[in-house]
Design a protein around this motif. Structure first.
Motif, PDB file in Angstrom:
ATOM      1  N   HIS A 153       7.886   3.599   0.406  1.00 43.82           N
ATOM      2  CA  HIS A 153       7.310   2.389   1.502  1.00 43.82           C
ATOM      3  C   HIS A 153       8.622   2.416   2.495  1.00 43.82           C
ATOM      4  O   HIS A 153       9.744   1.791   1.841  1.00 43.82           O
ATOM      5  N   GLU A 204      -0.627  -2.984   1.245  1.00 46.31           N
ATOM      6  CA  GLU A 204      -0.550  -1.507   1.193  1.00 46.31           C
ATOM      7  C   GLU A 204      -0.451  -1.469  -0.415  1.00 46.31           C
ATOM      8  O   GLU A 204      -0.672  -0.071  -0.724  1.00 46.31           O
ATOM      9  N   ILE A 205       0.238  -2.018  -1.155  1.00 45.57           N
ATOM     10  CA  ILE A 205       0.649  -1.817  -2.393  1.00 45.57           C
ATOM     11  C   ILE A 205       0.670  -2.945  -3.392  1.00 45.57           C
ATOM     12  O   ILE A 205       0.851  -4.119  -2.704  1.00 45.57           O
ATOM     13  N   THR A 264       3.361   5.034   0.785  1.00 46.84           N
ATOM     14  CA  THR A 264       2.524   4.248   1.668  1.00 46.84           C
ATOM     15  C   THR A 264       3.316   3.605   2.840  1.00 46.84           C
ATOM     16  O   THR A 264       4.223   3.540   3.118  1.00 46.84           O
TER      17      THR A 264
END
Lengths: 327, 327, 327
Positions: C281, C290-291, C240
Motif C-alpha cells: 500500500h 482499502e484494507i 492496494t
C-alpha cells in the motif's frame, strides 16, 4: 551511574540518580556551547524527528538546535501539510517515521497521553525508538521541567549542579496551576529534590486536590495558597507561569488587569522574599500580566534568558542520553 | 582594509572602502561557487536565524543556501506558527533567539525600522549579535542593493569588480520608486560610486522630493523623469522594479496595461540606450508589465539570472564579514 | 552498464537495464542504511531543491532524508509563502532556483506534465539540471513505482533484487485505478518485468481503455476485472491503492462502507491467493476501507513498513544516479 530510561514522558517516577546524571550531562554540554566549535559528533547518523502536532517555534527551535549541535539529522513533521489531513492515524504517522529510520521522536500534542501511546506502540514493535514528550495537553513538559531544575541548581552551584542543592529551599509557583503542564513537571522534580513547593493562584485555577500530586517518597513538601503575599514569604525562587488568554473567555478569570493586581509579580513583592530571590518564567511572557515588564528585564533577578540558553544544553543532554542508550 | 560594521541595516552611510571590501569578498565566493566542493567551513558553529515576519521564499532560500555554503547552523523563525500569535513582542522573540545562541539575525518585516530597533536592543545588551536587514517596509533592502551593485561592477570588469568602475555611468531606475526599498538601497550605493542615477515612473509613484535622498558627499547625480524615453537616452544599465498589484486598488495607477504602455521596457526602447545596455530586475517578474517577456528572456541583455546567482555570493560575503568580525 | 538518463519523469520508456542499475544501486544503499554511520559524501556540494506545489509530508520527508544521507544541501520551496502568490510563473520559479545553483529539482504538482515542462526548459537552457517527478496529477509517481518494484524484487531475492525475478508472477492492483498515478507507474515497470498485472476496481474507477496503457514490447500481460475474487486467484502480490475521499462526493462511489465490502482486502481473501502472498500500500492508509486494520498490521503479509524503509534507499539511488551523471 548508567542511564536506563528509553522514553522521557513524565518526571513522576524519576529517581535522584537520574536527575543527577541529567544535570551533569547538561553541565558538560553547557561548557561545549561556550567553545568556539560548538558541535560534537555524538549523534552522527541518527535521525531526530520533530512531531509538533501543536504549533510551536520556541521549543521546536530549541530541540532543532540541540539536535544540530549533536550532528543528528532532523526531520520536521508539520501536521498542516500532512497525511493527517488525509485521515491517517497518529500511530500510522509515527510508524511511517519509524520506517524511515527515525531514532528519537520529539512529540508535542494538545492531548495528554499521546506521547505515551506512541511509546507503547514503539515498544510493542521492539523498535528501539525513544519518545521525548515536548508537552502533552495539561499533563507534562519534562524537558521544560528539567531546564528549570538545571537553571535553579546552576544558580546555587554553577560548577556542580546537583539535586541535593535544593534541599529545604522554598520555591513558589504562581499562576494558572490547573492548566499548566510545566507546573506538573516542576512539582515532581522539585519535591523529589527536597524543596518545599508553594503553589499560589486564584481558586478557579488552583483546586485543593493539587496537594495529592506529590510522590509519597518525596522529601519536599507541597503547599497551596490563594494569597500571593502568604506564599512569597522567604521564597528562594519564584516560578511564574504563562497566563493563557483563553482562561478569560472560559470565565475562569475576570480580566488580565485584575489577574495582574492579585497575582502579577513586581519589584514590590521582593522585599518579603529571600535577599537573593530569583525569578523564572517558561515564556513566552505576557508583559504586565504575570510579571511586570521592568522585573522581567532586571537581569540581576530574572533568569528568563538563562532558562532559554540552558534549554539547549538540557535538550542536548536528553537527546544524547537517549541516543547513546542501549539495553 | 578591515571590516568594522556590526549590522547591515541601510546603505545610506556606507563608505567607498566598505563597498570595495564587500565586492572583493563576494568575488572570491563567486569563485568558490564554481568549484566542485562549494562549501567552506568559515562559519562552522555559528547560528544564523532567519526571522522573516513577511513571507518570502526567494530571499530566504538565498540566505539559507549562503549560510549552508559557509557551514553555519540555521534556525528558521516562522511567525505563522509562533509565539507572536501568543502575544510575545518582537524584541522578546529576538531575545529568545539570542539566548539560544544566535550570532546573526536576518530580519524581514513589513514595517520600516524593525531591524534597527532590534539592532539597538542587541547592542544595549552587549550581545555581539549582528543584524542583517533583509527588507524593511519601504525603507531599505541592502543585500539586494549590494547584489545589484556587484552584478553591474562584474559586468564592467568580471575579474576585479570595484566601485570606481561606475564613475560617470548612466543608470536608469524605472517604476514604482515611491514604494521600493530596493530603489532606495540602490540610490545610495550607485550615487556614492559616482554613477548618475535617473529615476523614472508615473508622478503618483515618483514624487519630486526624491532628489533629496542623495548624500551630499556622493559623486553621482540624481535626476527625476516622468517620461520613459527622456530617461533612457544613452543609458548604460536599466533597473526595472516590480509593480505591486496593490497600487492599482489604491488608485495610484489606472491599470497594468496602461502602466506597461508608458513604463514597460521592450526591445524597442534599446536603440536610444548605449549599445551594450543591460537590464536588471529584482524579481519576481510580472512578465508583460514591467518588462516584456521576450526581453527578460534575452540573455544577451537581461542580467536577471546573474543577479540571483550573485545573490548567493554577496550574501555569503555579508554573512562572512559579520560572522568573522570582532571589535 | 552506464546510467544515461537525466530526468525521472515517467517509467513508460525505461529499459530493463535501467531498472536493474536502479535496483542494484538501491540495494547497496539499503546496506549503507544498516551501518552505524549512515551518511555518504556522494553528493556533497550539490543542491537538491524540493518543489512541492501540492502539500506532502511523507514523500518530502523521504526525499529530504535521502538527500541528507548523501550529504547534499537541501532547499525547500513552499508555495504558500512564495513568489507564486505574487504572480510569478512556475518556469520563472524553477529558473530562480536554477540560478541559485540547484542541481536536482524534486517536483510535485497537482497538474500532470508540469515536471516535463520544467525539464524541457532546463534542457533548452543547457542547464545540466535534473528533474525528478515526485507525483504529477493523475500521470505518474515514478519513485513510488520504483520503491514498490524494489520491495517486490527484494522479497523474492533480498541479496540480488533484479527485474527477471518478476517473470510470470501475478500482481493484482486493487482500487481507484483511474485517478492513481502510482498505478500508472507500477503498470509500466511490472509489465516490462514480465509480470502479469491484474487491475481490479469498480467500473467507474476502472474504465476498459486501461488495457491500452501497456507497452507493446512488454513481456507481461495486463488484465481488467470488476470482481475482486476473480482477480485475486493465485495472486503473488496485492497492491492496494489509497481511496481518495473526494471520489464519493464526485458520485463515482456510493460510500466507503460499500467500497470496503466489495474491494477492501481482508484476511478472508488470502486463501485464494498464492500461499506466500504479500500486500503493498503506498500510504497513507485508510484503515478499514482499502484494507482491514488487522491485515495492514500483520507483518507476515503486509509490506507497508518495508516500502517506506525502501523508499529512502530507492530515492538515495535516484538522487545518486542523477547527481553523479554527466553526459
Amino acid at each position: 551511574m548508567i542511564w536506563r530510561r528509553r522514553h522521557i514522558l513524565s518526571l513522576a517516577d524519576w529517581e535522584e540518580e537520574e536527575y543527577n546524571i541529567l544535570l551533569q550531562t547538561a553541565s558538560s554540554f553547557s561548557e561545549v556551547l561556550l567553545r568556539h566549535t560548538k558541535k560534537v559528533p555524538a549523534l552522527q547518523g541518527l535521525v531526530v524527528t520533530n512531531m509538533f502536532f501543536e504549533p510551536s517555534t520556541r521549543t521546536r527551535s530549541s530541540f532543532e538546535l540541540a539536535s544540530k549541535r549533536l550532528s543528528a539529522d532532523i526531520l520536521n513533521f508539520s501536521p498542516g501539510t500532512s497525511s493527517l489531513v488525509k485521515g491517517e492515524t497518529i500511530l500510522d504517522t509515527a510508524k511511517t517515521y519509524l520506517a524511515m529510520g527515525t531514532n528519537i521522536m520529539v512529540i508535542r500534542h494538545k492531548q495528554a497521553g499521546v506521547p505515551k501511546i506512541i511509546a507503547n506502540e514503539m515498544d510493542r514493535l521492539q523498535s528501539g525508538v525513544s519518545i521525548l514528550n515536548a508537552g502533552d495537553g495539561m499533563h507534562e513538559h519534562p524537558s521544560q521541567g528539567l531546564l528549570d531544575l538545571f537553571t535553579i541548581c546552576s544558580e546555587l552551584d554553577s560548577s556542580y549542579p546537583r539535586l541535593e542543592l535544593l534541599q529545604g529551599k522554598k520555591i513558589v509557583i504562581v499562576g494558572d496551576i490547573l492548566h499548566s503542564r510545566v507546573a506538573r513537571s516542576n512539582i515532581w522534580s522539585l519535591t523529589k529534590a527536597g524543596a518545599n513547593v508553594h503553589l499560589v493562584g486564584p481558586p478557579t485555577l488552583l483546586p485543593k486536590w493539587f496537594t495529592d500530586i506529590k510522590n509519597t517518597d518525596s522529601k519536599g513538601q507541597l503547599f497551596i495558597h490563594w494569597n500571593l503575599e502568604d506564599a512569597l514569604k522567604q521564597a528562594d525562587f519564584i516560578m511564574t507561569l504563562r497566563l493563557q488568554k483563553e482562561r478569560m473567555t472560559e470565565a475562569l478569570l475576570p480580566s488580565s488587569r485584575e489577574y495582574h493586581k492579585y497575582y502579577g509579580i513586581t519589584h514590590n513583592h521582593l522585599n518579603i522574599c529571600q535577599p537573593n530571590v530569583k525569578i523564572l518564567h517558561p515564556g513566552p511572557v505576557n508583559r504586565g500580566i504575570e510579571i511586570s515588564s521592568k522585573l522581567i528585564d532586571d537581569l540581576s533577578i530574572s533568569l528568563v534568558q538563562k532558562q532559554i540558553t540552558n534549554g539547549i544544553a538540557v535538550r542536548m543532554a536528553l537527546l544524547f542520553l537517549l541516543g547513546t542508550f542501549s539495553e
